[in-house]
Design an enzyme around this catalytic site. Structure first.
Site, PDB file in Angstrom:
ATOM      1  N   ASP A  72       0.864  -1.184   0.000  1.00 18.30           N
ATOM      2  CA  ASP A  72       0.000   0.000   0.000  1.00 18.30           C
ATOM      3  C   ASP A  72       0.901   1.235   0.000  1.00 18.30           C
ATOM      4  O   ASP A  72       1.689   1.442   0.934  1.00 18.30           O
ATOM      5  CB  ASP A  72      -0.851  -0.071   1.274  1.00 18.30           C
ATOM      6  CG  ASP A  72      -1.771   1.110   1.443  1.00 18.30           C
ATOM      7  OD1 ASP A  72      -1.640   2.106   0.696  1.00 18.30           O
ATOM      8  OD2 ASP A  72      -2.626   1.046   2.340  1.00 18.30           O
ATOM      9  N   VAL A 112      -6.256   4.241  -5.686  1.00 22.97           N
ATOM     10  CA  VAL A 112      -5.131   4.750  -4.907  1.00 22.97           C
ATOM     11  C   VAL A 112      -5.359   6.225  -4.526  1.00 22.97           C
ATOM     12  O   VAL A 112      -4.939   6.676  -3.449  1.00 22.97           O
ATOM     13  CB  VAL A 112      -3.799   4.520  -5.670  1.00 22.97           C
ATOM     14  CG1 VAL A 112      -3.689   5.336  -6.920  1.00 22.97           C
ATOM     15  CG2 VAL A 112      -2.615   4.758  -4.769  1.00 22.97           C
ATOM     16  N   ASP A 113      -6.058   6.959  -5.372  1.00 23.30           N
ATOM     17  CA  ASP A 113      -6.399   8.367  -5.095  1.00 23.30           C
ATOM     18  C   ASP A 113      -7.219   8.463  -3.801  1.00 23.30           C
ATOM     19  O   ASP A 113      -6.886   9.250  -2.889  1.00 23.30           O
ATOM     20  CB  ASP A 113      -7.199   8.900  -6.303  1.00 23.30           C
ATOM     21  CG  ASP A 113      -7.327  10.405  -6.333  1.00 23.30           C
ATOM     22  OD1 ASP A 113      -6.685  11.079  -5.522  1.00 23.30           O
ATOM     23  OD2 ASP A 113      -8.080  10.906  -7.200  1.00 23.30           O
ATOM     24  N   THR A 124      -3.850   1.501 -14.366  1.00 23.40           N
ATOM     25  CA  THR A 124      -4.146   0.057 -14.502  1.00 23.40           C
ATOM     26  C   THR A 124      -5.326  -0.406 -13.649  1.00 23.40           C
ATOM     27  O   THR A 124      -5.600  -1.596 -13.564  1.00 23.40           O
ATOM     28  CB  THR A 124      -2.916  -0.812 -14.153  1.00 23.40           C
ATOM     29  OG1 THR A 124      -2.614  -0.661 -12.759  1.00 23.40           O
ATOM     30  CG2 THR A 124      -1.722  -0.443 -14.992  1.00 23.40           C
TER      31      THR A 124
HETATM   32  N1  AR6 Z   1      -1.396   1.597  -2.973  1.00 25.85           N
HETATM   33  C1  AR6 Z   1      -0.794   1.316  -4.165  1.00 25.85           C
HETATM   34  N2  AR6 Z   1      -1.473   1.004  -5.275  1.00 25.85           N
HETATM   35  C2  AR6 Z   1      -2.831   0.984  -5.185  1.00 25.85           C
HETATM   36  C3  AR6 Z   1      -3.530   1.277  -3.994  1.00 25.85           C
HETATM   37  C4  AR6 Z   1      -2.745   1.599  -2.834  1.00 25.85           C
HETATM   38  N3  AR6 Z   1      -3.304   1.897  -1.676  1.00 25.85           N
HETATM   39  N4  AR6 Z   1      -4.871   1.158  -4.246  1.00 25.85           N
HETATM   40  C5  AR6 Z   1      -4.992   0.803  -5.539  1.00 25.85           C
HETATM   41  N5  AR6 Z   1      -3.773   0.682  -6.106  1.00 25.85           N
HETATM   42  P1  AR6 Z   1      -6.511   3.264  -9.767  1.00 25.85           P
HETATM   43  P2  AR6 Z   1      -6.259   4.622 -12.366  1.00 25.85           P
HETATM   44  C6  AR6 Z   1      -3.397   0.303  -7.475  1.00 25.85           C
HETATM   45  O1  AR6 Z   1      -7.869   2.765 -10.089  1.00 25.85           O
HETATM   46  O2  AR6 Z   1      -6.501   3.336 -13.090  1.00 25.85           O
HETATM   47  C7  AR6 Z   1      -9.488   7.265  -9.259  1.00 25.85           C
HETATM   48  O3  AR6 Z   1     -10.860   7.344  -9.016  1.00 25.85           O
HETATM   49  C8  AR6 Z   1      -4.393  -0.523  -8.268  1.00 25.85           C
HETATM   50  O4  AR6 Z   1      -4.221  -1.923  -7.975  1.00 25.85           O
HETATM   51  O5  AR6 Z   1      -6.244   3.772  -8.400  1.00 25.85           O
HETATM   52  O6  AR6 Z   1      -5.128   5.495 -12.812  1.00 25.85           O
HETATM   53  C9  AR6 Z   1      -8.905   8.580  -9.735  1.00 25.85           C
HETATM   54  O7  AR6 Z   1      -9.530   9.679  -9.114  1.00 25.85           O
HETATM   55  C10 AR6 Z   1      -3.985  -0.222  -9.695  1.00 25.85           C
HETATM   56  O8  AR6 Z   1      -2.986  -1.135 -10.140  1.00 25.85           O
HETATM   57  O9  AR6 Z   1      -6.042   4.441 -10.786  1.00 25.85           O
HETATM   58  C11 AR6 Z   1      -9.208   8.527 -11.198  1.00 25.85           C
HETATM   59  O10 AR6 Z   1     -10.534   8.935 -11.468  1.00 25.85           O
HETATM   60  C12 AR6 Z   1      -3.342   1.172  -9.602  1.00 25.85           C
HETATM   61  O11 AR6 Z   1      -3.270   1.487  -8.210  1.00 25.85           O
HETATM   62  C13 AR6 Z   1      -9.046   7.071 -11.553  1.00 25.85           C
HETATM   63  O12 AR6 Z   1      -9.272   6.358 -10.329  1.00 25.85           O
HETATM   64  C14 AR6 Z   1      -4.128   2.258 -10.322  1.00 25.85           C
HETATM   65  O13 AR6 Z   1      -5.504   2.076 -10.100  1.00 25.85           O
HETATM   66  C15 AR6 Z   1      -7.648   6.760 -12.005  1.00 25.85           C
HETATM   67  O14 AR6 Z   1      -7.605   5.436 -12.451  1.00 25.85           O
END
Ligand code: AR6
Length: 170
Positions: free
Chosen positions: A9, A32-33, A123
């Site tokens: 995380d 992650v956001d 991703t």
């Molecule tokens: N730590 C590290 N990686 C993480 C965590 C964490 N705590 N949580 C999720 N991931 P995503 P995107 C990974 O969906 O595809 C949001 O709503 C997850 O497994 O967070 O760029 C934003 O506001 C995945 O591999 O981001 C945007 O609207 C990676 O983080 C949208 O999502 C990215 O997944 C962005 O989508």
């Protein structure tokens, strides 16, 4: 520049700066956001709002920097990955994803931040194919020649990404 791979995380990692996979509103979201804003507290959103007031939305591929609030990191760089569009604009989207990494590294350098942790941008909710995204992330980081950044940490949250990175970084 040392490269490290971690499964975990990103909100728990003690580095100079963690990168957030934000959206162009900069006002938070899921994935992650959501995790970064929840763990870091409202200071992060306040600074994002200040940036919005100054410059408007953050374009895809670009990056901005805020406090990390209550996170163990010192700063958060928010970058906006491309939404995967079923391969219709793949070359353009790949370039924008590479820009996320290079612009984040540039901003880290400009702020004298020496250790930086990246999630696997685009991703998750943005549906970018994980293997293609991993190639882009690794290539753009390895091609970035920095005099000042000491360590880049790839943080994979899900097992699929972690296995891909383990294989590709061999
Ligand atoms: N730590 C590290 N990686 C993480 C965590 C964490 N705590 N949580 C999720 N991931 P995503 P995107 C990974 O969906 O595809 C949001 O709503 C997850 O497994 O967070 O760029 C934003 O506001 C995945 O591999 O981001 C945007 O609207 C990676 O983080 C949208 O999502 C990215 O997944 C962005 O989508």
């Amino acid at each position: 520049m040392k490269i490290t791979l971690i499964k975990g995380d990103i909100t728990k990692i003690k580095v100079d700066v963690v990168v957030n996979a934000a959206n162009s509103s900069l006002l938070g979201g899921g994935g992650v956001d959501g995790a970064i804003h929840r763990a870091g507290g409202p200071m992060i959103l306040h600074e994002c709002q200040d940036i919005r007031n100054r410059q408007g939305k953050c374009k895809t591929g670009e990056a901005v920097i805020t406090t990390a609030g209550n996170l163990p990191a010192k700063k958060v760089i928010h970058t906006v990955g491309p939404v995967y569009n079923d391969g219709n604009r793949l070359e353009k989207e790949k370039q924008l994803l590479a820009d996320c990494y290079s612009n984040s590294l540039k901003l880290a350098e400009a702020n004298d931040l020496k250790t930086i942790a990246f999630p696997n941008i685009s991703t998750g909710i943005y549906r970018f194919p994980k293997s293609i995204a991993a190639d882009i992330e690794i290539e753009s980081v390895l091609n970035y020649k920095s005099e000042t950044i000491e360590e880049v940490i790839f943080v994979c949250f899900d097992d699929e990404n972690y296995q891909l990175y383990k294989e590709k970084l061999k």
